[in-house]
Design an enzyme around this catalytic site. Structure first.
Site, PDB file in Angstrom:
ATOM      1  N   SER A   1       0.838  -1.205   0.000  1.00 15.23           N
ATOM      2  CA  SER A   1       0.000   0.000   0.000  1.00 15.23           C
ATOM      3  C   SER A   1       0.871   1.251   0.000  1.00 15.23           C
ATOM      4  O   SER A   1       2.058   1.188  -0.311  1.00 15.23           O
ATOM      5  CB  SER A   1      -0.925  -0.021   1.222  1.00 15.23           C
ATOM      6  N   ASN A   2       0.302   2.400   0.332  1.00 14.41           N
ATOM      7  CA  ASN A   2       1.071   3.650   0.395  1.00 14.41           C
ATOM      8  C   ASN A   2       0.508   4.520   1.509  1.00 14.41           C
ATOM      9  O   ASN A   2      -0.449   4.145   2.189  1.00 14.41           O
ATOM     10  CB  ASN A   2       1.041   4.371  -0.958  1.00 14.41           C
TER      11      ASN A   2
END
Ligand code: CTP
Length: 404
Positions: free
Chosen positions: A215-216
């Site tokens: 993810s980020n």
């Protein structure tokens, strides 16, 4: 005041305030003051009986305009047509308090005083706030009249419950000034009424195994703020969002997704939207295979194989519709202008919002942002560091000005 309150939109608006003879008429002073404080212009019209409860001197002092009652009251040359002029002048007409008598007159189209005649001539939304004693309000005659009012297109704000002037406790109180103004502001036509806006927000979660994801750091704030502002401007808003803790803004339809594939699917359902703001930080790569059981800590190194995801925005760009405005976001750490312009062209966008992560006050998890808006015509609008709410407003002002 709720987060998405439109009360501030009353600034600069022209308001007619009709006051009829109920004990709650004294609240007309408070309403006038609150409207003036918000920057609205207020013309008060009272019925004859209202003067028993609140003086015209008070209301004219607070509104800054002579209070009108009789049809010929204005004293101007256009006295006989003043109700028409006022009816066309106003952006909104608030009748508060509205007695059972005034409600009945409105239903039957009476024009025997300035208030009722102006209501007939009004081209703007009219909000009626009935206030009377409990038993009167519940009388079938009044109930029938209130239903009839609504059928005629008047907006009605239900009275509140509580202690009444008669000493009884029941329904019939004039609602709080803030609630009245809130409802009133909602009646203002939004510039985006009838338009559909699709906004994406947040990160995506690309699962590696049942417990881990790629993810980020996106929090979704920019997309949520845009969705809120679009709804405030009257658009029907669909917000497709990855995982985030943010609260859904009022009047926004939220669709929760996890992966980029789910986001693509949800976006395609709404691809005919008039405006698309692709603010989500969509993962460019997803694990090539999903481990159905948790990967155990065995080897010293773990190599993850990733494959490209579909570029959602580029897909929308390929099938863009003529009426549509497509806005993308570019997250850059180097060669920002060149990269952003390339994305603008390659994805066939109208606008791209460039976010340089290396600049102070920009990026993930900050309350502020520093962006440059780039247009397909080569235009460039650099904005200074400002809270994300203001960034959303500035971006929308610019993008919408271009569509006007
Ligand atoms: N975007 C998208 N689908 C993806 C990746 C990005 O719709 N799979 C959208 C983003 O929401 C954003 C725009 O494309 O509006 C640009 O995203 P960005 O991450 O800056 O650029 P990329 O096109 O992914 O290119 P790169 O990662 O190489 O900078």
């Amino acid at each position: 005041m709720s987060e998405s309150s439109r009360i501030g939109d009353l600034q600069g608006k022209r308001l007619l305030l009709g006051v009829s003879g109920s004990i709650a008429a004294y609240k007309a002073a408070e309403i006038t003051r609150a409207l003036r404080k918000l920057g609205a212009e207020v013309q008060v019209i009272t019925t004859r009986d209202a003067a028993q409860f609140i003086t015209k001197t008070t209301l004219s002092t607070l509104s800054g305009h002579r209070v009108l009652t009789e049809l010929t009251d204005s004293g101007d040359e256009d006295a006989w047509t003043k109700h028409i002029t006022l009816g066309h002048w106003a952006d909104l007409f608030l009748i508060a308090p509205a007695t059972a008598q005034t409600v009945a007159k409105l239903v039957h189209g009476f024009a025997d005083n300035m208030l009722t005649a102006t209501a007939l001539a009004a081209r703007c939304p009219v909000l009626v706030c009935p206030a009377m004693d409990h038993d009167m309000y519940l009388h079938p005659a009044v109930k029938t009249n209130i239903l009839a009012l609504q059928e005629l297109g008047y907006k009605v704000l239900e009275p509140g419950y509580g202690e009444l002037a008669s000493g009884l406790v029941g329904i019939g109180r004039l609602p709080d000034v803030e609630d009245i103004l809130e409802r009133l502001a909602e009646l203002l036509p939004g510039e985006l009424r009838g338009k559909h806006a699709l906004v994406t927000a947040g990160p995506t979660y690309e699962p590696i195994d049942p417990v881990r994801v790629v993810s980020n750091h996106s929090t979704g704030t920019m997309g949520f703020t845009l969705a809120k502002d679009l709804a405030r401007r009257g658009a029907r808003v669909t917000l497709v969002t990855g995982p985030t803790l943010l609260k859904t803004p009022d009047r926004v339809h939220r669709v929760d997704v996890l992966t980029s594939a789910e986001m693509l699917e949800a976006v395609l359902v709404h691809q005919s939207a008039d405006f698309v703001f692709m603010a989500a930080a969509v993962a460019d790569y997803t694990p090539a295979e999903f481990h159905t059981s948790k990967i155990k800590k065995e080897a010293d190194q773990l190599v993850l194989k990733l494959r490209r995801t579909t570029d959602i925005l580029a897909e929308l760009g390929k099938h863009r519709q003529e009426h549509q405005t497509l806005v993308g976001f570019a997250m850059e750490t180097e060669n920002d202008l060149t990269n952003a312009r390339r994305k603008l062209v390659e994805k066939t966008l109208d606008w791209i919002v460039l976010n340089n992560l290396t600049e102070d006050g920009a990026g993930f998890g900050t309350g502020t942002n520093r962006v440059t808006l780039l247009g397909k015509d080569g235009s460039s609008y650099p904005l200074s560091v400002m809270p994300k709410e203001e960034v959303a407003t500035a971006l929308l002002d610019r993008v919408l000005a271009d569509c006007a």
